[in-house]
Motif scaffolding. Structure first.
Motif, PDB file in Angstrom:
ATOM      1  N   THR A  14       0.828  -1.208   0.000  1.00  0.00           N
ATOM      2  CA  THR A  14       0.000   0.000   0.000  1.00  0.00           C
ATOM      3  C   THR A  14       0.861   1.256   0.000  1.00  0.00           C
ATOM      4  OG1 THR A  14      -1.769  -1.151   1.187  1.00  0.00           O
ATOM      5  CG2 THR A  14      -1.791   1.261   1.246  1.00  0.00           C
ATOM      6  N   VAL A  15       1.922   1.246   0.820  1.00  0.00           N
ATOM      7  CA  VAL A  15       2.819   2.401   0.872  1.00  0.00           C
ATOM      8  C   VAL A  15       3.511   2.613  -0.469  1.00  0.00           C
ATOM      9  CG1 VAL A  15       4.964   3.267   1.903  1.00  0.00           C
ATOM     10  CG2 VAL A  15       3.169   2.336   3.367  1.00  0.00           C
ATOM     11  N   ASP A  16       3.866   1.512  -1.145  1.00  0.00           N
ATOM     12  CA  ASP A  16       4.505   1.645  -2.453  1.00  0.00           C
ATOM     13  C   ASP A  16       3.538   2.246  -3.468  1.00  0.00           C
ATOM     14  OD1 ASP A  16       6.889   1.103  -4.116  1.00  0.00           O
ATOM     15  OD2 ASP A  16       5.497  -0.177  -5.225  1.00  0.00           O
ATOM     16  N   GLU A  17       2.246   1.888  -3.370  1.00  0.00           N
ATOM     17  CA  GLU A  17       1.251   2.516  -4.243  1.00  0.00           C
ATOM     18  C   GLU A  17       1.140   4.008  -3.946  1.00  0.00           C
ATOM     19  OE1 GLU A  17      -0.838   1.298  -6.858  1.00  0.00           O
ATOM     20  OE2 GLU A  17       0.805  -0.141  -6.767  1.00  0.00           O
ATOM     21  N   LEU A  18       1.207   4.359  -2.660  1.00  0.00           N
ATOM     22  CA  LEU A  18       1.180   5.773  -2.286  1.00  0.00           C
ATOM     23  C   LEU A  18       2.398   6.512  -2.828  1.00  0.00           C
ATOM     24  CD1 LEU A  18      -0.093   5.526   1.405  1.00  0.00           C
ATOM     25  CD2 LEU A  18      -1.364   6.396  -0.579  1.00  0.00           C
ATOM     26  N   ARG A  19       3.549   5.828  -2.818  1.00  0.00           N
ATOM     27  CA  ARG A  19       4.753   6.448  -3.378  1.00  0.00           C
ATOM     28  C   ARG A  19       4.547   6.759  -4.863  1.00  0.00           C
ATOM     29  NH1 ARG A  19       8.315   4.612  -6.752  1.00  0.00           N
ATOM     30  NH2 ARG A  19       7.532   2.478  -6.572  1.00  0.00           N
ATOM     31  N   ALA A  24       3.728  10.825  -9.037  1.00  0.00           N
ATOM     32  CA  ALA A  24       2.933  11.328 -10.159  1.00  0.00           C
ATOM     33  C   ALA A  24       2.322  12.676  -9.825  1.00  0.00           C
ATOM     34  CB  ALA A  24       1.841  10.316 -10.516  1.00  0.00           C
ATOM     35  N   HIS A  25       1.840  12.799  -8.573  1.00  0.00           N
ATOM     36  CA  HIS A  25       1.243  14.057  -8.139  1.00  0.00           C
ATOM     37  C   HIS A  25       2.271  15.174  -8.075  1.00  0.00           C
ATOM     38  CE1 HIS A  25      -2.930  14.507  -7.349  1.00  0.00           C
ATOM     39  NE2 HIS A  25      -2.773  15.213  -6.242  1.00  0.00           N
ATOM     40  N   THR A  26       3.502  14.841  -7.686  1.00  0.00           N
ATOM     41  CA  THR A  26       4.563  15.840  -7.620  1.00  0.00           C
ATOM     42  C   THR A  26       4.802  16.455  -8.991  1.00  0.00           C
ATOM     43  OG1 THR A  26       5.664  14.744  -5.752  1.00  0.00           O
ATOM     44  CG2 THR A  26       7.013  16.217  -7.096  1.00  0.00           C
ATOM     45  N   ILE A  27       4.835  15.633 -10.022  1.00  0.00           N
ATOM     46  CA  ILE A  27       5.041  16.143 -11.376  1.00  0.00           C
ATOM     47  C   ILE A  27       3.880  17.038 -11.794  1.00  0.00           C
ATOM     48  CG2 ILE A  27       5.074  15.432 -13.804  1.00  0.00           C
ATOM     49  CD1 ILE A  27       6.880  13.154 -13.015  1.00  0.00           C
ATOM     50  N   THR A  28       2.660  16.613 -11.475  1.00  0.00           N
ATOM     51  CA  THR A  28       1.490  17.430 -11.805  1.00  0.00           C
ATOM     52  C   THR A  28       1.557  18.778 -11.109  1.00  0.00           C
ATOM     53  OG1 THR A  28       0.128  15.446 -12.099  1.00  0.00           O
ATOM     54  CG2 THR A  28      -1.032  17.523 -11.737  1.00  0.00           C
ATOM     55  N   LEU A  29       1.897  18.781  -9.819  1.00  0.00           N
ATOM     56  CA  LEU A  29       1.938  20.024  -9.049  1.00  0.00           C
ATOM     57  C   LEU A  29       3.070  20.934  -9.506  1.00  0.00           C
ATOM     58  CD1 LEU A  29       1.155  18.675  -5.465  1.00  0.00           C
ATOM     59  CD2 LEU A  29      -0.330  20.056  -6.917  1.00  0.00           C
ATOM     60  N   MET A  30       4.209  20.356  -9.886  1.00  0.00           N
ATOM     61  CA  MET A  30       5.292  21.185 -10.410  1.00  0.00           C
ATOM     62  C   MET A  30       4.846  21.913 -11.669  1.00  0.00           C
ATOM     63  SD  MET A  30       9.039  19.420  -9.964  1.00  0.00           S
ATOM     64  CE  MET A  30       8.647  17.942 -10.896  1.00  0.00           C
ATOM     65  N   ALA A 110       6.318   7.474 -12.482  1.00  0.00           N
ATOM     66  CA  ALA A 110       6.709   8.819 -12.893  1.00  0.00           C
ATOM     67  C   ALA A 110       8.122   8.850 -13.476  1.00  0.00           C
ATOM     68  CB  ALA A 110       6.594   9.775 -11.715  1.00  0.00           C
ATOM     69  N   ALA A 111       9.069   8.205 -12.795  1.00  0.00           N
ATOM     70  CA  ALA A 111      10.451   8.238 -13.272  1.00  0.00           C
ATOM     71  C   ALA A 111      10.576   7.585 -14.642  1.00  0.00           C
ATOM     72  CB  ALA A 111      11.365   7.534 -12.267  1.00  0.00           C
ATOM     73  N   ARG A 112       9.861   6.477 -14.846  1.00  0.00           N
ATOM     74  CA  ARG A 112       9.897   5.814 -16.153  1.00  0.00           C
ATOM     75  C   ARG A 112       9.274   6.699 -17.228  1.00  0.00           C
ATOM     76  NH1 ARG A 112       8.789  -0.692 -16.049  1.00  0.00           N
ATOM     77  NH2 ARG A 112      10.272  -1.251 -14.402  1.00  0.00           N
TER      78      ARG A 112
END
Length: 470
Positions: A14-19, A24-30, A110-112
């Protein structure tokens, strides 16, 4: 299997899914912040006014030239890293919208997704979209390297002529780089021609095998590392190779002169390129290297503490003692920073600049790791003609040109309460304390509102601190 272990494993999943969601959210917010960000200030010389620049490639919108500095503080990374992350994010969002959507839907990490967009940068937009569409459906079952190898194959097959052109350009960028210091050892990276790389690998192996007889107990990887260092001294390397090929040849010693005339120096029956002898003391054939080593006065004579090597980092004085015996050392006068006088001139003298470089060897901006050499030396308090003692260590700081512009335009505010300690305030009101020990984020002067996210939607809802009017 134990139920508790299963629960822990489920939590980890679950934590890995949150990561993945957070990345993905970090890229959107940037992207959102970059497109919203605008510095407001008044009474600034027109040439210093905020410029809009395109950092994400063709199709990306122009953004503030200062957004990278703001992101550096928020993401706790050097400005150049923040700018690179933003360029990747904007390129992904605007040049590869379907790949960006797949990332938001967590079909690809996101990194991929960012790496895939970068690898497709030379393809036309429509071709890139077709390639990534095919790749997204296959990459999730593959590891990182296998997934990227698949993408590279798809790119070559999509446009072979363009792939050949990229190979030509890549070869034009060949280079070798020595960098970083990790517990007494440095990194070596580079890009060589394929054949040159294989020749180098074979030469390193050959010398490593010779060194193994003189250094028993060393691992093969350690011997290969030492062998590459030997190859940096061609005369010594040749002597080792000759000695190995001609058993009668005297063991090479870089600190000894050649044997007396008439001594056995080579096998008369030897044929080939390795036959012959070295007639010059090998110590005289070493390349000259100018390197400043700084040690604390308490360490002199006692081998305690650390030594700082310019452009390398810190090592123990014990290791320094092991490295110096075979090296000719020239002792230079020590600069006492406390005794360096202030100057009335605008441009620092050579002595003052050198003293400042010893005090501040990196840019003094939040999370920056840019080396100070070659940067602008900016007066923290603007220079006023006629006032004395303004050019001094406590009123100077090495800054990159972009940071210098942001500070001069008063988009970023700075104070230097003591030499080497700068307090920065960003356009959005975030404050940072920067010293030679690193960066510490202070409380925001304008605290952002609490963020809330709708995890079921593609777009977050969030509060954003307002830019301060200048």
């Amino acid at each position: 299997m134990d139920q508790e272990a299963r629960q822990t494993a489920e939590q980890l999943r679950t934590v890995d899914e949150l990561r993945r969601f957070a990345e993905a959210h970090t890229i959107t917010l940037m992207c959102d912040l970059a497109e919203q960000y605008q510095v407001h200030y008044s009474d600034v010389v027109e040439v210093l006014a905020e410029r809009r620049v395109v950092v994400g490639g063709i199709g990306s919108p122009a953004v503030s030239e200062f957004i990278g500095l703001e992101l550096a503080g928020l993401l706790r990374c050097p400005p150049i890293v923040a700018a690179s992350k933003l360029a990747e994010a904007l390129n992904l969002r605007h040049r590869h919208p379907r790949l960006f959507a797949a990332m938001q839907q967590l079909k690809v990490e996101a990194a991929r997704a960012c790496k895939a967009a970068d690898l497709c940068s030379d393809l036309p937009v429509d071709v890139a979209e077709l390639v990534t569409d095919e790749w997204v459906g296959k990459q999730e079952a593959l590891g990182w390297t296998a997934a990227l190898n698949l993408l590279k194959r798809l790119i070559v097959e999509a446009d072979p002529a363009r792939a050949a052109d990229k190979e030509r350009r890549r070869r034009a960028e060949r280079g070798v780089y020595v960098w970083g210091l990790h517990e007494g050892a440095m990194n070596l990276t580079g890009c060589l021609d394929v054949l040159d790389a294989r020749y180098l690998d074979a030469a390193v192996d050959r010398v490593a095998d010779i060194l193994a007889a003189h250094q028993p107990g060393q691992s093969k990887s350690a011997l290969r590392a030492k062998a590459l260092g030997v190859l940096a001294n061609p005369a010594y390397a040749l002597a080792l190779l000759q000695q190995a090929a001609q058993p009668g040849l005297t063991d090479p010693d870089p600190d000894q002169a050649p044997s007396a005339p008439g001594a056995q120096r080579h096998d008369p029956h030897c044929l080939g390129a390795l036959c012959g002898t070295i007639t010059t003391p090998l110590a005289n054939l070493r390349p000259r290297l100018e390197l400043a080593v700084h040690v604390h006065t308490d360490a002199v004579g006692r081998l305690t503490g650390s030594a700082r090597i310019d452009k390398a980092g810190h090592i123990t004085t014990a290791l320094l003692a092991q490295l110096l015996p075979d090296v000719a050392v020239t002792v230079q006068p020590v600069i006492d920073l406390a005794e360096v006088p202030a100057e009335d001139r605008y441009v620092p003298s050579v002595r003052l600049r050198k003293a400042l470089m010893l005090t501040l060897d990196h840019e003094v901006f939040p999370y920056s790791h840019k080396r100070a050499a070659g940067l602008d030396l900016d007066h923290t308090q603007p220079f006023t003609p006629g006032q004395r003692h303004q050019t001094r260590i406590g009123n100077l700081a090495p800054l990159t040109r972009r940071t210098h512009r942001a500070k001069t335009a008063q988009a970023w505010r700075v104070r230097q309460p003591s030499p080497g300690k700068l307090n920065w305030t960003s356009p959005l009101g975030f404050a940072y304390e920067v010293t030679t020990s690193g960066t510490r984020m202070l409380r925001p002067l304008y605290p952002p509102s609490r963020a809330s996210y709708d995890t079921g939607s593609r777009q977050p809802t969030h509060g954003t601190p307002q830019a301060r009017d200048r």
